[in-house]
Each structure stands twice: as structure tokens, then as C-alpha cells.
Design an enzyme around this catalytic site. Sequence first.
Site, mmCIF file in Angstrom:
data_model
loop_
_atom_site.group_PDB
_atom_site.id
_atom_site.type_symbol
_atom_site.label_atom_id
_atom_site.label_comp_id
_atom_site.label_asym_id
_atom_site.label_seq_id
_atom_site.Cartn_x
_atom_site.Cartn_y
_atom_site.Cartn_z
ATOM 1 N N ALA A 285 56.440 51.836 35.102
ATOM 2 C CA ALA A 285 55.268 51.615 35.771
ATOM 3 C C ALA A 285 53.773 51.791 34.938
ATOM 4 C CB ALA A 285 54.839 52.647 36.880
ATOM 5 N N ASP A 286 52.865 50.976 35.269
ATOM 6 C CA ASP A 286 51.505 51.254 34.417
ATOM 7 C C ASP A 286 50.452 51.130 35.391
ATOM 8 O OD1 ASP A 286 50.693 51.535 31.104
ATOM 9 O OD2 ASP A 286 49.259 50.231 32.363
ATOM 10 N N THR A 287 49.356 52.023 35.134
ATOM 11 C CA THR A 287 48.384 52.242 36.126
ATOM 12 C C THR A 287 47.004 51.856 35.309
ATOM 13 O OG1 THR A 287 49.430 53.397 37.483
ATOM 14 C CG2 THR A 287 47.108 53.387 38.075
ATOM 15 N N GLY B 11 51.333 48.509 38.216
ATOM 16 C CA GLY B 11 52.208 47.459 37.820
ATOM 17 C C GLY B 11 53.637 48.332 38.086
#
EC number: 3.6.1.9
Length: 192
Positions: A75-77, A112
Site C-alpha cells: 500500500a501507499d498513501t 493505493g
Amino acid sequence: MLNNLKDYQIILASQSPRRHEMLKDLGLTFEIRTKEIEEIYPEGLTPEQIPVYLAELKAKAFEKELTSKELVITADTIVCVNGWILGKPKDREDAVKMLNALSNQSHQVISGVCLMSNEKKLSFSTTTNVHFKALSDEEIDYYIDNYKPYDKAGAYGIQEWIGFIGIDGIEGSYFNVVGLPIQRLYQELLNF
């Protein structure tokens, strides 16, 4: 509850204690495995595409070593305010600049997520709109000095002091702002 995954060894490729906690609270058994990658994305991506691209980049680092019964979650934010993409602050000055940009503004928190096994890959993004009240210099200084938000996109954690006193509105997933759209992730895992 996620019986379709009972044969999989789940790998969470994240050092975030908030993500660890949410997956644990979802009832998943998983191991944490991370890889160092350079979090750089090509120009021209939309704000919704950036965290998906970065999540897929993190998953790709596991591509050659996944066994047939392993599933990696990455995940990435990012935070986007008035077209400016905010990742994690580099230093105190950067954190002050970010929080000043968020003060008295609405912004988007976009996460994401990528789910990848040997057989398939599924990626998605989730957006939450957040509104901050006007923050004073003293509030910004207090927060940065006491909470050191250098590991958080946009230099803040909604679940911390600044969220308690500064956020006066949210549309969408609260957990997305914490760092993982857990309800959407649950649905996608059910269908994986």
C-alpha cells in the site's frame, strides 16, 4: 471469515504500525516482509494513479520470490491539496510547510493498494476528502514537536492530537486516512 484465503500465507509489505494493527483487527494472520525501494513515480500520473503505481512497485519487488501459496499486500498513501502532492515530510521545515498548506483547506487522502500472488494481481485506490480548520502556528509547532509525524503522508495522523483538534469534516473512509482502506481491502480479499 476470509475462508478463500485459508491456503495462502499472507505477507504485508509495510512497516506501518497502523497497517499492522488494522490487518490484525481484520482477523488475518500474516507476516511482515519489507523491501527497500525507491518511491519515485513518473511525471504525468494523476493523483489517483500515484499511490497505485507505488503500491505496485512495492509488490513487484516480491515478484520473483513468491511461492504459489503466498499473497503479498502492499500500500501507499498520498495527500493532495490544491494540486500539490504531499508524501512524507523530509524534515521539520517540510512538515510545517505541509501543515500550513492543509490549514483551513479541504484535501484528498488517496491510498493505493496492490494484492499480488503468482497467479494474479489486483490494484485499486480509495479517496477520502478531509477538511482542516485554520491551524495556528502554535498548534502546528506543538503537534510536530510532540508527535514527530515524519512517517506520515501530509505530515499528520488523523488518529493523533492534530486530528482531534483540527479536522472538522471528512467524507469517505476514516481508515483510509489512517493509512489503509480496510473495508475496501476486505471486499477485494473476499473476491481475490
